[in-house]
Design an enzyme around this catalytic site. Structure first.
Site, PDB file in Angstrom:
ATOM      1  N   ARG A  54      38.627  70.859  41.166  1.00 52.52           N
ATOM      2  CA  ARG A  54      38.034  70.899  39.839  1.00 52.52           C
ATOM      3  C   ARG A  54      37.267  69.600  39.585  1.00 52.52           C
ATOM      4  O   ARG A  54      37.597  68.568  40.148  1.00 52.52           O
ATOM      5  CB  ARG A  54      39.110  71.043  38.759  1.00 52.52           C
ATOM      6  CG  ARG A  54      39.688  72.424  38.632  1.00 52.52           C
ATOM      7  CD  ARG A  54      40.804  72.422  37.616  1.00 52.52           C
ATOM      8  NE  ARG A  54      41.819  71.449  37.979  1.00 52.52           N
ATOM      9  CZ  ARG A  54      42.556  70.753  37.114  1.00 52.52           C
ATOM     10  NH1 ARG A  54      42.390  70.914  35.819  1.00 52.52           N
ATOM     11  NH2 ARG A  54      43.448  69.892  37.531  1.00 52.52           N
ATOM     12  N   LYS A  57      46.015  71.567  52.453  1.00 54.17           N
ATOM     13  CA  LYS A  57      45.295  72.634  53.174  1.00 54.17           C
ATOM     14  C   LYS A  57      44.429  72.033  54.276  1.00 54.17           C
ATOM     15  O   LYS A  57      44.389  72.524  55.411  1.00 54.17           O
ATOM     16  CB  LYS A  57      44.423  73.443  52.197  1.00 54.17           C
ATOM     17  CG  LYS A  57      45.250  74.249  51.202  1.00 54.17           C
ATOM     18  CD  LYS A  57      44.475  74.685  49.967  1.00 54.17           C
ATOM     19  CE  LYS A  57      45.466  75.041  48.858  1.00 54.17           C
ATOM     20  NZ  LYS A  57      44.864  75.063  47.511  1.00 54.17           N
TER      21      LYS A  57
HETATM   22  C1  26Q Z   1      46.391  71.813  28.195  1.00 50.62           C
HETATM   23  C2  26Q Z   1      46.193  71.818  26.832  1.00 50.62           C
HETATM   24  C3  26Q Z   1      45.220  72.621  26.279  1.00 50.62           C
HETATM   25  C4  26Q Z   1      44.447  73.414  27.113  1.00 50.62           C
HETATM   26  C5  26Q Z   1      44.641  73.396  28.477  1.00 50.62           C
HETATM   27  C6  26Q Z   1      45.616  72.586  29.031  1.00 50.62           C
HETATM   28  C7  26Q Z   1      45.805  72.548  30.485  1.00 50.62           C
HETATM   29  C8  26Q Z   1      45.378  73.592  31.285  1.00 50.62           C
HETATM   30  C9  26Q Z   1      45.535  73.551  32.652  1.00 50.62           C
HETATM   31  C10 26Q Z   1      46.394  71.482  31.102  1.00 50.62           C
HETATM   32  C11 26Q Z   1      46.549  71.437  32.469  1.00 50.62           C
HETATM   33  C12 26Q Z   1      46.115  72.463  33.266  1.00 50.62           C
HETATM   34  C13 26Q Z   1      46.212  72.447  34.714  1.00 50.62           C
HETATM   35  C14 26Q Z   1      46.729  71.464  35.413  1.00 50.62           C
HETATM   36  C15 26Q Z   1      46.736  71.446  36.874  1.00 50.62           C
HETATM   37  O1  26Q Z   1      46.191  72.317  37.526  1.00 50.62           O
HETATM   38  N1  26Q Z   1      47.364  70.440  37.474  1.00 50.62           N
HETATM   39  C16 26Q Z   1      47.399  70.300  38.912  1.00 50.62           C
HETATM   40  O2  26Q Z   1      48.592  70.904  39.380  1.00 50.62           O
HETATM   41  C17 26Q Z   1      48.641  70.897  40.792  1.00 50.62           C
HETATM   42  C18 26Q Z   1      49.851  71.697  41.210  1.00 50.62           C
HETATM   43  O3  26Q Z   1      51.016  71.011  40.894  1.00 50.62           O
HETATM   44  C19 26Q Z   1      48.667  69.474  41.318  1.00 50.62           C
HETATM   45  O4  26Q Z   1      48.633  69.526  42.716  1.00 50.62           O
HETATM   46  C20 26Q Z   1      47.471  68.694  40.792  1.00 50.62           C
HETATM   47  O5  26Q Z   1      47.576  67.336  41.175  1.00 50.62           O
HETATM   48  C21 26Q Z   1      47.397  68.819  39.291  1.00 50.62           C
HETATM   49  O6  26Q Z   1      46.196  68.218  38.816  1.00 50.62           O
END
Ligand code: 26Q
Length: 745
Positions: A482, A593
């Site tokens: 991302r 990966k």
């Molecule tokens: C929070 C508040 C309001 C709206 C959206 C969110 C929100 C949405 C998605 C907060 C976080 C996420 C996603 C987080 C994420 O993908 N984190 C990743 O998780 C992976 C799996 O554990 C890790 O390997 C990554 O390091 C981490 O960035």
């Protein structure tokens, strides 16, 4: 239907039908074959509640899991059909990044290991947007992933339920996707139905939440799937065990994937107290034994807090319960002798807001981070107070990835090379991959051939999709993930410019021809991230068309990076770029990966990179940049990027944002980016992510890799050492840890 019946039916399919029809027909056959292996339900089950499941394409993966991919390929070839035609089928992108892909890997591993883990989530009508690039800018298009049908789901009309909001009642209709493996588990995705307003709940993944209306919609989404899932679990429990809810935690373990499903805690208590007349204290105790929470990010903006007034308006009963839970939490903390500051830091209810993380920390049986460093940061900083009083709750579960999709499926050539070296046992028991460590020297030549083949396939695909030609011998550096400032794609952009400038002025010599591959989607409202995409595209345009250097250096931004694209990129890459500011990437899973497919990591001491180099050897990877401790010291002592800008090389790269080298189409977005680095902007100090601090050591690392690559065999050996030590990063290992230590399944 058994395997030979599947094969017979497949042979009889009319190969002249259009691709979509073939896709649906073959998938339907595989579904009936796959489901015939279903066992009886387990006594005790674990459930993974997640707002995202980033599944990708099911077709090839499911045929592989069912053991019929090769035969299907041959039978179709006999009819003149290349099995690759199904690549035009859209990915199911019901997630946006790491957290969602992790959920998909976990389901795959649990089924593969025969463990009863089921997923619950939302069946979005549109998944993560499809990315187009127009004039270098990201453009978002709707992702109509069901356009080709959805043959891997089954609508379960008989199991639909109601979810009640103050102003409407919504029907939650389950769609079940089987997860094939040693067991057939289920991913149950809820679709919202009813009036127009009801349907909106499952229309989009992460609708914009910058307005109150947007926030309400998001609250509805979270409650919708949490309540449907919990309601069903309670109902099934009553069917099997009667109203003896003390037994509920004996049969059910629920994992909360970040804070998004945390309302499930309040909902369980609501159902038990309101519908079954269980006392509040007992219901709270049941919840405490049922739920566990995983944190995936330390960025403060991701820790969800719900405005109490909004919750009261939409979910009055939940509002009342959250206040009550908040009171018991406060009492318990007072009994433990907490200071006022500590009570405030751990409060579920602050008067205006409900903190979902604090609710999960209070009720959750366990709290886990997703890599060792990340869990330490949770304990020592983000959740410091909770850790002080409940140290026994904290546990680490370093992430993993499924070797079935991320090695066997995406890199059949390498998998066969491994079979030849150590036998096929690793396909069933991934720990056997460790045996590879004893024979890396023996298969180096074979590996060089495999990597060349995978690279060729990747380059052909990039040529077809992006129209960019990359010569066969190019070294491949890739940064795909991302788009976020903390991941520092901008630092890679500056580093590329420095190398390019060095090639032009002769200070970079004997450079092995290289391509930098980027893939990234930016959140649609994240302006600075979008500016970075535009910057990368402008750099690519300039460098790729410079005939003085384009035999040596190219840059590609691949459009619409997704799971299927990743499958090709991880197999064909030499160098995995994992360059986040230390302390900010919780784990990363892309890094794993790449490692498994034999890439070296060029990265910072962050997230799981630390464990990757610990397993594969620092000498086989390229670690650079500030450590967490250094970053903390810089923050304490004050950091001024101006010192680094004094270096003319850095200045030239950074100034290119504003000196007319690149055109941002009159939007001013490059100027904003420039200011974020040099003077600070939008509440951040200058260079908030320490790009300039790490830039020189990054360029050095990239050039060192480039020089090392000249010794083909020694470099391939380093790559192979990474693959040979990647078993630890299989999600089979991770899932076993969750199953044994948290879920007890
Ligand atoms: C929070 C508040 C309001 C709206 C959206 C969110 C929100 C949405 C998605 C907060 C976080 C996420 C996603 C987080 C994420 O993908 N984190 C990743 O998780 C992976 C799996 O554990 C890790 O390997 C990554 O390091 C981490 O960035």
């Amino acid at each position: 239907m058994n395997e030979s019946q599947f094969i017979e039916k497949l042979k009889n399919i009319d190969g002249n039908k259009p691709v979509t029809e073939l896709y649906n027909e073959i998938s339907a056959l595989a579904m009936s074959f796959g489901k015939s292996n279903s066992q009886k339900p387990a006594e005790r089950n674990a459930y993974y509640l997640s707002m995202e499941f980033l599944i990708g394409r099911s077709f090839y993966n499911n045929l592989m899991e069912l053991g019929v991919l090769e035969q299907t390929r041959e039978i179709l070839a006999g009819k003149g059909i290349d099995i690759n035609v199904f690549e035009e089928i859209e990915d199911a992108a019901l997630g946006n990044g790491g957290l969602g892909r992790l959920a998909a890997c976990f389901l795959d591993s649990a089924a593969g290991l025969g463990l009863p883990l089921h997923g619950y989530g939302i069946r979005y009508k549109y998944g993560l947007f499809k990315q187009a690039v127009k004039n270098g800018f990201q453009v978002e298009l709707p992702d109509d992933w069901q356009r080709f049908g959805d043959p891997w789901s089954e609508r379960r009309e008989d199991e639909k339920r109601s979810v009640v909001f103050a102003d409407m009642t919504v029907t939650a209709v389950p769609y079940d996707m089987p997860v094939f493996g040693k067991r057939v588990n289920v991913l149950r995705l809820w679709q919202a139905e009813g009036g127009e307003e009801a349907q909106k709940i499952s229309e989009y993944l992460y609708p914009a939440d910058d307005t109150e209306e947007g926030k309400i919609l998001r609250l509805r989404q979270e409650y919708f799937f949490s309540a449907a899932s919990v309601g069903e679990l309670v109902e099934k429990h009553v069917e099997k065990h009667g109203e003896n809810f003390a037994l509920f935690p004996k049969y059910n373990a629920v994992q909360l994937n970040d804070t998004h499903p945390v309302l499930a805690i309040a909902e369980l208590i609501r159902v038990l107290t309101a519908e079954y007349k269980v006392g509040f204290a007992e219901a709270l105790e049941i919840a405490k034994q049922t739920f566990s929470y995983t944190n995936h990010t330390v960025l403060p903006e991701a820790l969800e807090c719900w405005n109490a007034a909004i919750v009261e308006k939409i979910l009055p009963e939940i509002h009342a319960l959250l206040i009550r839970i908040g009171e018991s939490q406060k009492e318990e903390m007072q009994e433990l002798g907490c200071s006022d500051g500590e009570i405030a830091a751990t409060a579920v209810y602050s008067g205006d807001y409900f903190s979902m993380a604090n609710l999960a920390l209070y009720v959750g049986k366990t709290v886990n981070g997703v890599a060792r460093l990340h869990t330490e940061i949770l304990k020592n900083s983000l959740f410091k107070t909770a850790y002080k009083y409940f140290p026994q709750k904290f546990t680490n579960k370093t992430n993993g990835i499924t070797q079935r999709r991320w090695l066997m499926l995406c890199n059949g050539e390498f998998s066969e090379l491994i079979d030849g070296a150590i036998g096929k046992g690793w396909r069933e028991n991934v720990a056997e991959l460790d045996k590879l460590a004893g024979c890396t020297r023996k298969i180096t030549e074979g590996f060089i051939k495999v990597k060349a083949q995978k690279k060729k396939q990747l380059f052909e695909y990039i040529k077809r999709r992006e129209g960019v030609d990359i010569p066969e011998n190019f070294l491949v550096y890739a940064q795909v993930k991302r788009l976020h400032e903390y991941k520092r794609q901008l630092m890679t952009a500056f580093a590329i410019l420095e190398i390019y400038n060095g090639l032009k002025d002769g200070t970079v010599k004997d450079f092995a021809p290289s391509v930098f591959v980027f893939g990234a989607k930016s959140a649609s409202g994240y302006k600075r991230a979008k500016a970075i995409i535009k910057f990368i595209n402008e750099i690519a345009r300039k460098i790729n068309s410079d005939t003085q250097t384009n035999g040596l250096l190219k840059v590609v931004f691949v459009c619409n990076y997704n799971v299927s694209y990743a499958e090709k990129i991880v197999a064909g890459t030499d160098v995995s770029l994992q360059v986040s500011t230390a302390g900010l990437e919780a784990s990363g899973t892309g890094n794993m990966k790449f490692m498994m497919n034999g890439s070296v990591t060029c990265g910072t001491m962050d997230g799981a990179n630390i464990e990757i180099v610990e397993n594969a050897g620092e000498e086989n990877n390229y670690i650079f940049g500030a450590t967490v401790e250094e970053i903390e010291k810089l923050k304490r002592d004050g950091y001024d990027p101006a010192e680094y800008l004094a270096d003319p090389k850095h200045a030239k790269a950074v100034n290119s944002l504003v000196d007319g080298t690149f055109d941002d189409g009159g939007t001013g977005c490059f100027r904003e980016l420039y200011e974020s680095i040099t003077v600070g902007a939008s509440w951040h100090p200058a260079d908030n992510y320490f790009v300039l601090y790490d830039l020189q050591s990054y360029v050095n690392a990239l050039l060192k890799i480039n020089a090392d690559y000249k010794d083909k065999k020694a470099f391939a050996l380093k790559q192979l050492e990474n693959a040979a030590h990647s078993a630890y990063f299989s999600s089979d290992r991770t899932i076993k840890e969750y199953a044994e230590e948290i879920w007890k399944i």
